[in-house]
Design an enzyme around this catalytic site. Structure first.
Site, PDB file in Angstrom:
ATOM      1  CD  GLU A  63      -2.928  -1.021   2.357  1.00 49.58           C
ATOM      2  OE1 GLU A  63      -2.418  -0.700   3.436  1.00 49.58           O
ATOM      3  OE2 GLU A  63      -4.100  -1.409   2.237  1.00 49.58           O
ATOM      4  CG  ASP A 207     -12.075   5.438 -20.874  1.00 51.43           C
ATOM      5  OD1 ASP A 207     -11.104   4.714 -21.198  1.00 51.43           O
ATOM      6  OD2 ASP A 207     -13.072   5.006 -20.261  1.00 51.43           O
ATOM      7  CB  THR A 233      -7.829  -1.479 -20.344  1.00 52.12           C
ATOM      8  OG1 THR A 233      -7.922  -1.285 -21.759  1.00 52.12           O
ATOM      9  CG2 THR A 233      -9.174  -1.154 -19.720  1.00 52.12           C
ATOM     10  CE  LYS A 236     -10.801  -2.815 -22.920  1.00 50.58           C
ATOM     11  NZ  LYS A 236     -11.844  -1.793 -22.760  1.00 50.58           N
ATOM     12  NE  ARG A 242      -9.002  -9.520 -18.194  1.00 51.32           N
ATOM     13  CZ  ARG A 242      -9.722  -8.990 -19.181  1.00 51.32           C
ATOM     14  NH1 ARG A 242     -10.519  -7.976 -18.965  1.00 51.32           N
ATOM     15  NH2 ARG A 242      -9.651  -9.480 -20.402  1.00 51.32           N
TER      16      ARG A 242
HETATM   17  C1  LIG Z   1     -12.725  -1.594 -21.631  1.00 57.01           C
HETATM   18  C2  LIG Z   1     -13.091  -0.205 -21.240  1.00 57.01           C
HETATM   19  C3  LIG Z   1     -13.118   0.212 -19.890  1.00 57.01           C
HETATM   20  C4  LIG Z   1     -13.130  -0.730 -18.715  1.00 57.01           C
HETATM   21  O1  LIG Z   1     -12.153  -1.581 -18.544  1.00 57.01           O
HETATM   22  P1  LIG Z   1     -12.260  -2.763 -17.459  1.00 57.01           P
HETATM   23  O2  LIG Z   1     -10.834  -3.131 -17.287  1.00 57.01           O
HETATM   24  O3  LIG Z   1     -13.112  -3.812 -18.050  1.00 57.01           O
HETATM   25  O4  LIG Z   1     -12.849  -2.180 -16.217  1.00 57.01           O
HETATM   26  C5  LIG Z   1     -13.319   1.549 -19.619  1.00 57.01           C
HETATM   27  N1  LIG Z   1     -13.526   2.432 -20.603  1.00 57.01           N
HETATM   28  C6  LIG Z   1     -13.558   2.064 -21.898  1.00 57.01           C
HETATM   29  C7  LIG Z   1     -13.805   3.100 -22.932  1.00 57.01           C
HETATM   30  C8  LIG Z   1     -13.354   0.736 -22.262  1.00 57.01           C
HETATM   31  O5  LIG Z   1     -13.414   0.390 -23.537  1.00 57.01           O
END
Ligand SMILES: *Cc1c(COP(=O)(O)O)cnc(C)c1O
Length: 421
Positions: A63, A207, A233, A236, A242
């Site tokens: 932490e 995002d 993330t 992807k 992950r």
């Molecule tokens: C995939 C995604 C997320 C969320 O990711 P997780 O790891 O599944 O919580 C957030 N914002 C966008 C635009 C995404 O495509």
């Protein structure tokens, strides 16, 4: 790039202790190797990333942040997190990076925590037009705790309606403006968003979950110079473990670090932090840059070939790793297409299209992406074959073609497995 092994650690130990789970891991490897994975948000991580994930760093409580921990014994894991932070800053040209968010949704939660109070107004892309659940939908904390206003795409161009976004910003004076989403095939005009955010005094939050890997590979322009904060993330197109991450301007570093921990999370997953560092190192290579460009070339080849089969690309095409296809012209719903393709081992997802007459559970479209198939080495010529296989599968109402298509999928990928057996 294919992997030597799909398992990060000692598989023999797992087989001895838990043969049931060991069998499931092998079955999943076989599923990946004997099919086409076209889910736009998925990829195949490298053996190096898997090795870091399957490591003893999972044991450590850490932490806090490097040099400022609440526990002893962090001097070794500190080195992993510091390396990761430095790599992220260098790769994205960012002032500051935080590798601790457990997921993309957790990273977004931290951004809201850093900048907003309950009841504040945010402006974001609507979910049915390609946004994300965490951008103010009623089923998410972001829509329950904040006053979310949504812009969408124009009915004509099917791309982001910048005029609508600007006029909603002027009318509602949001504290934060969000761009990015899960089904946006085109590049986003970050400069336009910055201009509107400056005009109304809003924080600009990008995002970049879906497309950050293309930015890392220098295949598309970066939001980092424009945004106050960029979340993403790491699993992807970026092809890491992950998890989530954020980068931001220096002036927001302290607020965002405090929002990730202790406001929203407890101890970081140090094995995942180390694996993120490995992925960031891989992303800085010429090989990864070539990969990112190939992902887009494959996506454009696949989209053009699907268009020839009667599936209409939303916005007319794609600039990225994904496209959204309207299937109304061939008289098939998104749900039918997903099921028929899945039966032939082509994994894709139904997706609402803008102004969709169908409910989301049925949907008029499908979303396809090329991050995973490009990692296993498929090229534009292969994508034309993939398009014809998708077309045969989704138009096959009685299932008479399923076995034949599955056999051709097997032939196409058998020499380019996702993971070695
Ligand atoms: C995939 C995604 C997320 C969320 O990711 P997780 O790891 O599944 O919580 C957030 N914002 C966008 C635009 C995404 O495509």
């Amino acid at each position: 790039m294919t992997s030597a092994t799909p398992f990060g650690a000692d598989f023999g130990a797992l087989e001895a202790t838990d043969p049931e789970i060991a069998r499931i891991l092998l079955a999943e490897r076989d599923r990946l190797n004997d099919g086409l994975q076209l889910i736009a948000s998925e990829n195949f991580t490298s053996p190096a990333v898997l090795a870091a994930l399957g490591s003893t760093l999972s044991n450590k409580y850490a932490e806090g942040y490097p040099g400022r921990r609440y526990y002893g014994g962090c001097e070794v894991v500190d080195q992993a997190e510091t390396l990761g932070i430095e790599r992220a800053k260098a790769l994205f040209g960012a002032d500051h990076a935080n590798l601790q968010p457990h997921s993309g949704a957790s990273a977004n939660l931290a951004v809201y925590g850093a900048f907003l109070q309950p009841g504040d107004t945010l402006l974001a892309m609507s979910l049915p037009h390609g946004g994300h659940l965490t951008h103010g939908t009623k089923v998410s904390f972001s829509g329950k705790w904040f006053n979310a206003v949504h812009y969408g795409v124009s009915q004509e161009t099917e791309d982001i309606d910048y005029d609508q976004m600007r006029s909603l910003a002027r009318e509602h004076r949001p504290k934060m403006i969000i761009c990015g989403g899960s089904a946006i095939p085109r590049l986003i005009d970050f400069a336009a968003f910055r201009e509107v955010a400056d005009e109304v005094g809003a924080i600009l939050f990008v995002d970049a979950a879906h497309f950050i890997g293309l930015v890392a590979g220098k295949a598309i322009p970066s939001p980092v110079p424009y945004a106050d904060v960029v979340t993403f993330t790491t699993h992807k197109v970026l092809r890491g473990p992950r998890g989530g991450m954020l980068v931001c301007k220096a002036e927001h570093a302290a607020a965002l670090d405090k929002a990730v921990f202790p406001m929203m999370q407890g101890g970081p997953l140090m094995h995942a932090v180390a694996a993120k560092a490995v992925a960031l190192k891989e992303c800085a290579t010429p090989e990864y840059q070539a990969y990112a460009k190939q992902v887009i070339a494959n996506s454009q080849a696949l989209t053009a070939a699907l268009a020839e089969e009667g599936m209409r690309p939303i916005t007319g095409g794609t600039d990225t790793h994904l496209s959204l296809l309207d299937l109304q012209g061939i008289g098939v719903t998104g749900a039918e297409a997903e099921a028929r393709a899945g039966a032939a081992r082509i994994v894709l997802n139904k997706n609402a299209i803008p102004y969709d007459p169908q409910p989301p559970s049925i949907a008029s479209g499908i979303r396809v992406g090329t991050p995973a198939t490009t990692t296993q080495g498929l090229d534009e010529a292969d994508m034309r074959v993939v398009a014809s296989l998708i077309s045969r599968a989704v138009k096959d109402a009685d299932g008479s073609e399923t076995a034949a298509v599955a056999a051709e999928v097997h032939e196409l990928v058998k020499n380019k497995p996702a993971y070695a057996s």
